[in-house]
Design a protein around this motif. Structure first.
Motif: not given
Length: 307
Positions: A156-160, A218-226
């Motif tokens: 999440f932090i990396t995505y932001i 639910s938070g594992y999607k942030y890896v894919g978003m990155i």
């Protein structure tokens, strides 16, 4: 001639009588503690400076903390502080178990690398069963299938940060836009978890899933978003959609296989006990809906970052 002579001799004794009175005032001892008075009957200021210093340096001030009343007050204050700390910890434990939260952050480097490989390449992973020890699930560093909150938090932090860099490259960066991006991503996670909990409750589906488990999955999607944002920044719109397709399929496969061990652990036993297949079908629908919902959120949160 005799009259002036007698007048002079009469005034001479008065002139000699004044010095003794003056000498008694000038040489009066003022070193005593008691107040001294001058010749006019007023108290002399500053007379007891030495006495005041003696009072300040007396044993009463030095032994203040040795006073039983002061010690009792300090002990009572310390007791109140400890009671307040216990009350705060108790109130926090009502809504969040600290020990349970520590379990989801019990990771190491080896676990993180393996988990990231499973998230991006889940098709090669064979064993999806979560291991237990005396009815207690093993921590993530001992079981790669256990959910964790470390990877979702860091992702999440990396995505932001990556979103801020993408907006800066496109000259669209502003603190308001970045804050809106972060709050939107966080709100979607909360909505997804609440919908999942409500669905399990209304459908009376009993599972081993806790609130932290749902937040982790639910938070594992942030890896894919990155991965999607990086593909868009490096290869444009074509790279964005290729990365979106790959990460969406991988995440859906991961969610189905992971939740299958939690929501669908006993399909055969349910159908045999109730004589109906309605309950297993509901569980299957919830699992499929959760997996299909992931690519929609990924596209919604990343499409505005790549142009």
């Amino acid at each position: 001639m005799d009259l002036p002579h007698h007048g002079y001799r009469a005034t001479k004794p008065r002139a000699r009588a004044a010095p003794p009175a003056a000498d008694s005032v000038l040489f009066e001892d003022t070193s005593s503690v008691g107040p001294a008075m001058n010749s006019q009957g007023y108290y002399t200021p500053g007379y007891n400076m030495e006495g005041a210093s003696n009072i300040q340096e007396g044993p009463g001030m030095n032994n203040l903390f040795a006073d039983p009343m002061a010690s009792a007050a300090m002990m009572y204050g310390s007791s109140l502080a400890n009671q307040g700390k216990d009350m705060v910890n108790k109130e926090i434990s009502r809504f969040m178990s600290v020990n349970k939260l520590k379990y989801f952050f019990a990771v190491d480097t080896r676990y993180v690398l393996k988990k990231l490989m499973i998230l991006m390449f889940p098709y090669t992973h064979q064993d999806w069963e979560v291991r237990y020890h005396r009815d207690t699930p093993l921590p993530p560093r001992q079981d790669v299938n256990a959910p964790d909150l470390y990877i979702p938090t860091m992702a999440f932090i990396t995505y932001i940060l990556l979103a801020g860099m993408a907006l800066g490259i496109q000259k669209r960066f502003s603190p308001e836009v970045l804050g809106l991006c972060a709050s939107t991503a966080l709100v979607w996670i909360i909505i997804e978890v609440l919908v999942m909990l409500l669905s399990l409750y209304l459908l009376t589906i009993h599972s081993d899933l806790s609130t932290f488990d749902l937040i982790a999955y639910s938070g594992y999607k942030y890896v894919g978003m990155i991965f999607v944002v990086m593909g868009g920044l490096l290869f444009g719109s074509d790279g964005y959609f290729v990365a979106l397709a790959w990460s969406s399929c991988a995440l859906m496969f991961f969610i189905v296989r992971s939740l299958k061990m939690k929501i669908l652990p006993s399909l055969s036993s349910d159908s045999m006990g109730t004589g109906s297949s309605a309950k297993p079908q509901l569980r299957l629908y919830v699992t499929a809906a959760t997996a299909i919902f992931q690519p929609i959120i990924i596209y919604w949160l990343t499409s505005h970052l790549v142009r």
